[in-house]
Design a protein around this motif. Structure first.
Motif: not given
Length: 335
Positions: A201-211, A246-260
């Motif tokens: 199948m093909s998908y159109l995946f609508i989301t605000h969750d970039l991860s 897009t840069r603002a969206l990508v920069s808002s993705i949380p990083i699991p490692d708090p030291r990063t």
């Protein structure tokens, strides 16, 4: 790749009359989806993502533009003319509590599209229902339960089973993981990835969750205020985002490692009201790199150097025939 896309959205606009004027929910959106492809449509709430999904599935009429599905223009079709195509384009909504009929048992919910579209004969129904439940990893004993007797994850699996029952060519997934717990979210994504591979199948995946989009989709479309601002391969969008939004969206993705440590791009101000149509870039007034032309000129898409990113395009005057690098790209972005 096939000679023609499965779905073509061409300059689609959707305008709603509201008290005091008009609301520009979708404003000239264009993209293709090819057979077997999973495409993410990302953006913040109110950007027009769900409206596009409803227009594609013929649940909302478009104001202007054109939608072609399986070689048929659907934008001017009545419901009767579109009905033969409906089995090939299905939708999974965000909240199964609202999309599943609370009065119907799972058996009735899943049987309805199969019988309506004459996919199976009544005598074959039970066997097909058992197969459907197995596909979405649900016990067949759930067939005689109603939605209120299921967990949120089970409800969404039933909604997915209903959508794939007719073996559609395209499934529109409208925030399918937003209403489930984090522990269930990855299970749903793994299920969708498996079903896509098994059923082609093909998908159109609508989301605000970039991860989530990154784990499922090969291409990503970035939407802001009803317009596409960037489109390209998902990995390229994440590693080398071009448009400031897009840069603002990508920069808002949380990083699991708090030291990063991670540099955040925070856009000033609030998203403008969709009651006021912007002529130029929809990010005008919030972009730290804006110029006078940004609010005046229609912005065509610039396709970037194919040797760097095939099919990567951005609607931003920082990029042009002679300019392939924006101010923040003076140093190569680390992968």
């Amino acid at each position: 790749m096939n000679a023609a896309p499965l779905l073509r959205v061409d300059q689609v606009a959707k305008v709603y009359p509201v008290p005091g004027g008009r609301l520009f929910a979708v404003d000239g959106v264009s993209f293709d989806i090819w057979p077997g492809e999973a495409v993410a449509l990302v953006g913040e709430s109110g950007s027009g993502k769900s409206t596009i999904g409803r227009c594609i599935t013929h649940l909302e009429p478009v104001t202007s533009g054109r939608i072609d599905f399986m070689g048929h223009e659907t934008t001017r079709m009545g419901e009767g003319a579109f009905r033969p195509l409906r089995r090939d384009v299905q939708i999974v909504f965000q909240d199964p509590k609202l999309s599943l009929n609370p009065r119907l048992k799972v058996r009735q919910t899943l049987a309805e599209p199969l019988l309506l579209h004459r996919v199976v004969q009544p005598r074959q129904l039970d066997a097909v229902l058992f197969d459907l439940l197995e596909m979405v990893s649900l016990d067949r004993r759930l067939l005689d339960r109603r939605p209120r007797e299921l967990s949120g994850g089970q409800q969404q699996r039933v909604a997915i089973a209903r959508a794939i029952a007719t073996r559609p060519k395209l499934v529109v997934l409208d925030e399918p993981t937003a209403s489930v717990d984090m522990s269930v979210r990855q299970q749903i994504i793994d299920l969708l990835a498996r079903l896509k591979a098994e059923l082609h199948m093909s998908y159109l995946f609508i989301t605000h969750d970039l991860s989530t989009a990154r784990s499922l989709c090969s291409r990503t479309i970035v939407l802001y205020l009803g317009r596409v601002v960037e489109i390209g391969h998902t990995v390229e969008i994440f590693v080398r985002p071009k448009h400031p939004y897009t840069r603002a969206l990508v920069s808002s993705i949380p990083i699991p490692d708090p030291r990063t440590r991670k540099e955040r791009l925070i856009l000033p101000g609030e998203t403008p009201s969709p009651m006021h149509r912007v002529v130029g870039c929809p990010l005008v007034g919030r972009c730290p790199y804006q110029m006078e032309r940004c609010g005046q000129d229609p912005l065509p898409f610039v396709f970037l150097d194919p040797t760097a990113a095939a099919d990567h395009a951005v609607a931003c005057i920082l990029y042009g025939p002679d300019t392939q690098r924006a101010p923040w790209e003076a140093v190569a972005t680390p992968a």
